[in-house]
Scaffold this active site. Structure first.
Site, mmCIF file in Angstrom:
data_model
loop_
_atom_site.group_PDB
_atom_site.id
_atom_site.type_symbol
_atom_site.label_atom_id
_atom_site.label_comp_id
_atom_site.label_asym_id
_atom_site.label_seq_id
_atom_site.Cartn_x
_atom_site.Cartn_y
_atom_site.Cartn_z
ATOM 1 N N GLN A 69 46.217 59.881 17.205
ATOM 2 C CA GLN A 69 46.931 59.782 16.022
ATOM 3 C C GLN A 69 47.793 58.326 15.849
ATOM 4 O O GLN A 69 47.386 57.175 15.282
ATOM 5 C CB GLN A 69 47.759 60.275 16.052
ATOM 6 C CG GLN A 69 47.429 61.987 16.413
ATOM 7 C CD GLN A 69 48.471 62.940 15.919
ATOM 8 O OE1 GLN A 69 49.009 62.712 15.097
ATOM 9 N NE2 GLN A 69 48.430 63.781 16.883
ATOM 10 N N LEU A 70 48.404 57.512 17.247
ATOM 11 C CA LEU A 70 49.778 56.139 17.182
ATOM 12 C C LEU A 70 47.776 55.045 17.506
ATOM 13 O O LEU A 70 48.618 54.578 16.761
ATOM 14 C CB LEU A 70 50.231 56.652 18.694
ATOM 15 C CG LEU A 70 50.647 55.273 19.085
ATOM 16 C CD1 LEU A 70 51.728 55.590 17.937
ATOM 17 C CD2 LEU A 70 51.420 55.300 19.796
ATOM 18 N N ASP B 24 58.055 63.409 26.270
ATOM 19 C CA ASP B 24 59.399 64.628 26.727
ATOM 20 C C ASP B 24 59.295 65.386 27.532
ATOM 21 O O ASP B 24 59.979 66.578 28.123
ATOM 22 C CB ASP B 24 59.949 65.297 25.210
ATOM 23 C CG ASP B 24 58.474 65.964 24.529
ATOM 24 O OD1 ASP B 24 57.739 65.828 24.628
ATOM 25 O OD2 ASP B 24 59.322 67.768 23.795
ATOM 26 N N TYR C 188 45.238 62.120 28.389
ATOM 27 C CA TYR C 188 45.650 63.777 28.578
ATOM 28 C C TYR C 188 46.307 64.809 27.830
ATOM 29 O O TYR C 188 47.184 64.594 28.512
ATOM 30 C CB TYR C 188 45.302 64.076 29.264
ATOM 31 C CG TYR C 188 43.978 65.211 29.801
ATOM 32 C CD1 TYR C 188 42.667 65.507 30.267
ATOM 33 C CD2 TYR C 188 44.895 66.709 29.592
ATOM 34 C CE1 TYR C 188 42.390 67.137 30.235
ATOM 35 C CE2 TYR C 188 43.895 68.168 29.060
ATOM 36 C CZ TYR C 188 43.608 67.917 30.056
ATOM 37 O OH TYR C 188 42.533 69.038 29.902
ATOM 38 N N TYR D 155 50.810 68.858 32.310
ATOM 39 C CA TYR D 155 50.196 67.859 31.402
ATOM 40 C C TYR D 155 51.895 67.270 32.130
ATOM 41 O O TYR D 155 51.606 66.319 31.670
ATOM 42 C CB TYR D 155 50.688 68.394 30.338
ATOM 43 C CG TYR D 155 50.953 67.353 28.462
ATOM 44 C CD1 TYR D 155 49.780 65.841 28.954
ATOM 45 C CD2 TYR D 155 52.088 66.977 28.099
ATOM 46 C CE1 TYR D 155 50.180 65.359 28.022
ATOM 47 C CE2 TYR D 155 52.259 66.628 27.676
ATOM 48 C CZ TYR D 155 51.408 65.012 27.235
ATOM 49 O OH TYR D 155 51.738 64.559 26.284
#
Length: 291
Positions: free
Chosen positions: A12-13, A104, A63, A127
């Site tokens: 996406q980025l 976050d 990941y 994660y």
């Protein structure tokens, strides 16, 4: 001409940076997918970096399969931690500037006020733990690294919450969404612009920064905003997280305080509703074009 390397270029980025790159013709851009920059193949990664020899590295690769990471902790650690250390070491040894994207999820969700960059880290899933390990490794080998923690990323590209909900709101009569996880979404196009504002700034000031759009909402309220903008009539129900169990625990509260990035780099942070509207207009228009 200075060279910018973007890892995770098909995400996406990375995809939003590719769109934005057309406005930054003064740089040579290298958009690297998994074959060009192998974050899961550490010995190959060093060689690949040497061949590209970038002046700037925008490390957008990661990941990010949060639930799957619970059963693949070794792979998640290689990509989110060990590969990040190699990239940071390369940047340090070759006077390259590195912007590394974090999350976050390094927080445990027990706060009740917006989280600053100095807030206590205590990841509650694999994660988040691997991403925090990557932060620490990068900072240990490269004091000049710049880390941006972000949250709830979405875009017109790739698979994400906004695109999924936009589809479900049109397909179903009822959608249930958790209403006890609070934070703020991030439009990847806004984050991409913030990254380029940092590269273009007169002074490089390293460290950890937070970035997400303005606003404090739950996932449930996020879906209500998607519904309002799209004009969908689906019945949206709020449910507690306990009613929607997942392999990985999620932070109940992960609202990021953006004061630092606004003060240091004079970054303008849009409200989430404005950015969501922009993204959804692009999605709706692209759907019309397909038809």
């Amino acid at each position: 001409m200075k060279k910018i390397l973007v890892t995770g270029a098909t995400g996406q980025l990375g995809s939003e940076l590719k769109v934005l790159s057309e406005n930054y013709w003064q740089y040579e851009w290298v958009f690297a997918d998994r074959t060009q920059i192998s974050l899961d193949h550490l010995s190959k990664l060093k060689i690949q970096l040497e061949l590209i020899r970038p002046n700037f590295i925008l490390n957008c690769g990661a990941y990010t399969a949060v639930d799957k990471a619970e059963s693949e902790p070794e792979l998640a650690d290689i990509v989110n931690h060990q590969a990040v250390k190699i990239i940071a070491q390369y940047a340090n040894d070759n006077q390259a500037k590195l912007i590394h994207i974090s999350t976050d999820y390094v927080f445990d969700g027990t706060s009740s006020i917006a989280l600053t960059e100095d807030a206590l880290n205590n990841p509650i899933n694999v994660y988040g733990a691997t991403k925090r390990a990557g932060e620490l490794a990068a900072l240990a080998v490269n004091p000049d690294v710049l880390i941006i923690r972000t949250s709830w990323v979405y875009s017109r590209f790739g698979n994400n919450f906004v695109k999924t909900m936009q589809r479900l709101l049109q397909e179903r009569d009822t959608v249930s969404v958790v209403n006890d996880q609070v934070g703020s979404p991030t439009y990847a196009a806004d984050l991409a612009k913030a990254m380029m504002d940092i590269i273009s700034a007169q002074e490089w000031i390293p460290g950890i920064y937070n970035y997400s759009n303005e606003g404090e909402i739950s996932w449930y309220e996020f879906v209500l905003a998607i519904q309002e903008i799209g004009g969908y009539t689906c019945d949206v129900k709020g449910i507690p997280s306990a009613s929607y169990p997942t392999p990985a625990k999620r932070p109940a509260f992960s609202l990021l305080d953006k004061s630092k990035i606004k003060a240091v780099y004079e970054i303008v942070v849009p409200d989430y509703t404005d950015s969501l509207r922009k993204c959804m207009e692009l999605l709706i228009n692209s759907n019309f074009k397909r038809i």
